[in-house]
Enzyme design. Structure first.
Site, PDB file in Angstrom:
ATOM      1  CB  CYS A 158       8.424  15.464 -47.621  1.00 53.10           C
ATOM      2  SG  CYS A 158       9.311  16.556 -48.739  1.00 53.10           S
ATOM      3  CG  HIS A 206      12.346  12.867 -46.136  1.00 49.13           C
ATOM      4  ND1 HIS A 206      11.300  12.292 -46.824  1.00 49.13           N
ATOM      5  CD2 HIS A 206      12.576  14.051 -46.743  1.00 49.13           C
ATOM      6  CE1 HIS A 206      10.919  13.089 -47.814  1.00 49.13           C
ATOM      7  NE2 HIS A 206      11.678  14.173 -47.779  1.00 49.13           N
ATOM      8  CD  GLU A 253      10.742   9.047 -45.373  1.00 48.96           C
ATOM      9  OE1 GLU A 253      10.617   9.651 -44.287  1.00 48.96           O
ATOM     10  OE2 GLU A 253      10.638   9.625 -46.475  1.00 48.96           O
TER      11      GLU A 253
END
Lengths: 89, 225
Positions: free
Chosen positions: B89, B197, B199
């Site tokens: 990002c 994302h 994560e």
């Protein structure tokens, strides 16, 4: 109180206009254009939004240095063009 | 062997803790936390992560200020020496602004911030980040960005495609990205930038765990090496 060293002596004002390269889609310009139409303004064929950065610099700052400032930070050369204009301070 | 990762925090980063948590959960070792003003990175790093967020308030352009911060000189040097670098990002925006990846991330074509799970297609399953996926596999990861519209000139895009450097593509148009590109690899393959994302998708409680294989791949590649 003494001014910081960079402001000593004569100085000049530099205007850097940063704009998107032709052909690069400008969603913000498009939205502004739609808003203008919504307000009833006819005949606006295209809107491109850019950025104006004004610098106060010592007069011994070279054109080459100004050019490097634009290339290294002020503009992203992948998507943007820049124009440097010197105006009397 | 413990996995020595570092997560860089810039002023305005807001996914750094998620990134550190994901790295710790998958590798078993807590990553080192590095502040943007540090001129040096810890020694012998196995992995560097640039997290999402709004570094420096997105002043000038997303990622522009962070890309010129002291720690990035060290990150650029580490990337050149082969250390894997993942930018997610805002981290992807920082990588393009720093010149570690080609192209630029512009305002979403639809103007609006997009925040939802999206379907991605894995385009390259050979990289150290994506070896845990199959080529053509569809995965779901969350996105949350305003400036995710990937732009590069046609010659650059052709080169990226020809060299297998498109890591992920959006399964459907999302933000105006050229050729629906969601993530790109560096020429040497050790730098990956992506808008989605991983994560935020490493365990069931996140609503999905498709991001886990990315971290697991990177860790496995280092243990093997």
């Amino acid at each position: 109180m003494s001014p910081p060293p960079a402001l000593k002596g004569s100085k000049m004002k530099v205007r850097v206009s940063v704009s998107l390269k032709p052909g690069v889609l400008d969603p913000q310009g498009r939205a502004i254009q739609h808003s203008l139409e919504g307000l009833g303004f006819a005949g606006v064929r295209d809107v491109r939004a850019g950025r104006l950065i004004e610098l106060d610099v010592a007069d011994d700052v070279t054109d080459a240095a100004l050019d490097d400032m634009c290339k290294q930070l002020l503009a992203n050369m992948v998507i943007e063009n820049y124009r440097i204009e010197k105006v009397a301070a | 062997m413990s996995f020595r990762a570092a997560v860089i925090t810039f002023p305005g980063s807001n996914c750094d803790r998620d990134m550190a948590d994901a790295l710790e959960k998958v590798s078993g070792s807590a990553p080192l936390r590095v502040w943007h003003g540090d001129a040096e990175l810890p020694e012998r790093l196995d992995f560097i992560a640039l997290p999402g967020g709004f570094s420096y308030g997105d002043y000038l352009r997303s990622g522009a200020m962070a890309a010129r911060s002291p720690v990035m000189r060290a990150v650029i040097a580490a990337a050149a020496s082969g250390v894997p670098v993942l930018g997610v990002c805002n981290g992807f925006q920082v990588l393009t602004e720093a010149g570690l990846l080609p192209g630029a991330l512009m305002r979403n074509a639809g103007i609006r911030f997009v925040c939802r799970d999206v379907a991605l297609v894995v385009e390259n399953s050979q990289s150290l980040f994506t070896a845990g996926y199959e080529k053509g596999q569809r995965i779901a990861l969350p996105v949350a960005h305003h400036d995710g519209n990937y732009f590069a000139d046609d010659a650059t895009l052709d080169r990226l495609e020809g060299e297998g450097r498109v890591a992920f593509r959006y399964a459907e148009a999302l933000n105006g990205s050229a050729r629906n590109i969601a993530g790109v690899l560096s020429e040497s393959g050790n730098v990956l930038g992506m808008m989605p994302h991983p994560e935020r998708a490493i365990e069931a409680a996140h609503g999905g765990s498709d991001g886990r294989a990315l971290f697991a791949s990177a860790i496995k590649s280092l243990v093997k090496a």
